[in-house]
Enzyme design. Sequence first.
Site, mmCIF file in Angstrom:
data_model
loop_
_atom_site.group_PDB
_atom_site.id
_atom_site.type_symbol
_atom_site.label_atom_id
_atom_site.label_comp_id
_atom_site.label_asym_id
_atom_site.label_seq_id
_atom_site.Cartn_x
_atom_site.Cartn_y
_atom_site.Cartn_z
ATOM 1 C CG ASP A 132 -1.906 -1.147 1.215
ATOM 2 O OD1 ASP A 132 -2.184 -1.674 0.121
ATOM 3 O OD2 ASP A 132 -2.370 -1.536 2.298
ATOM 4 N NE ARG A 257 -1.818 -9.554 0.080
ATOM 5 C CZ ARG A 257 -2.934 -9.684 0.802
ATOM 6 N NH1 ARG A 257 -3.738 -8.649 0.971
ATOM 7 N NH2 ARG A 257 -3.233 -10.816 1.362
HETATM 8 O O1 F6P Z 1 -2.635 -4.067 3.112
HETATM 9 C C1 F6P Z 1 -2.490 -4.838 1.979
HETATM 10 C C2 F6P Z 1 -3.836 -5.152 1.360
HETATM 11 O O2 F6P Z 1 -3.609 -5.912 0.200
HETATM 12 C C3 F6P Z 1 -4.699 -3.927 1.056
HETATM 13 O O3 F6P Z 1 -4.336 -3.288 -0.140
HETATM 14 C C4 F6P Z 1 -6.065 -4.551 1.026
HETATM 15 O O4 F6P Z 1 -7.048 -3.603 1.368
HETATM 16 C C5 F6P Z 1 -5.982 -5.628 2.089
HETATM 17 O O5 F6P Z 1 -4.608 -5.921 2.256
HETATM 18 C C6 F6P Z 1 -6.727 -6.882 1.751
HETATM 19 O O6 F6P Z 1 -6.648 -7.722 2.854
HETATM 20 P P1 F6P Z 1 -7.074 -9.252 2.852
HETATM 21 O O7 F6P Z 1 -6.020 -10.018 2.112
HETATM 22 O O8 F6P Z 1 -7.142 -9.607 4.290
HETATM 23 O O9 F6P Z 1 -8.389 -9.327 2.140
#
Ligand code: F6P
Length: 323
Positions: A132, A257
Amino acid sequence: MANKIKKIGILTSGGDGPGMNAAIRSVARYAFHFGLEVAGIMRGFQGLLEDDIVPMNHRSVSNIINKGGTILKTARSKDFATDEGKKKAAEILHRNAIDALVVVGGDGSYKGASRLYELHGVPTIGLPGTIDNDLNGTDETIGCATAINTALESIDKIRDTAQSMERIFVVEVMGNKSGYIAMEVALAAGAEDVIIPERTFDYEAMHDEAREGNEKGKVSWIIIVAEGAAKAQTVAENITKAVGLETRYVVLGHVQRGGTPSGQDRILATRLGAAAVDLLLNGHYGKAVGVLQDKINVIDLKNATRRVHEDMDRRYELLKILT
Ligand code: F6P
């Protein structure tokens, strides 16, 4: 005075990001270089509370510098968020003779690490591990550059179909409450517009622009939406209603990610991992380490959370001029 840190624990916490493995490798090998022991704590603070801890050696971190995700796995721990959880975590660290903790994570992980230091005096260092780029004290967080490239690969492909089928595409990207990823990919993709939480967005102006552009023969658009600002589906449906042009939406989601960390992320992680160990060896605790203007930068963990990027208005202006 002799250094009191003999064994460092390392964990990754919150959303994973490309480059976390490079950070783990750097912390471990740099610590071994100084004769320290390293313990890998599995699944972030949750694994710590469950005493899920493995000894690490030089080979534990072989061939991981180029791998996405995190070999230590990661989690968001509700149990650790409580005062009781933090007390238990400090006790478990003590029982395992772990003298210091390196936490690779984002906003929530930094808050937890900071409280662990404040409440229980655990020598803690935070490394900015999140796609982020929403932490203070560093120009970039580990994972952000790769996530931007990954999003761009998809957006470039979407542009092909947008042009061929003469459609508007609304693409939602991650970033939590920050519009940083959205703004960067919008600029790099040559998108027509970008909707971010940092700016009030004029939807009517966008609809008018699409209508007028269409009358002049413009047939395809890419509009980037930060997940913290709006839902791509709603934006797309409203365009269709207001303008009557065929609009599709794509939510890029967790694909951003994963993947091979970019050179930039590997280098950042490698420099920061070593800097974290240096801080511990020099008796500096409760700190977040980053890189600002190419130099290692250290601030208090408690001040490192929630960065709001300035300059978003200027970037937006630039994007509009160029498109
Ligand atoms: O903080 C990293 C992130 O990928 C954010 O961009 C996103 O809002 C969140 O994590 C999503 O989280 P999860 O994988 O718990 O759905």
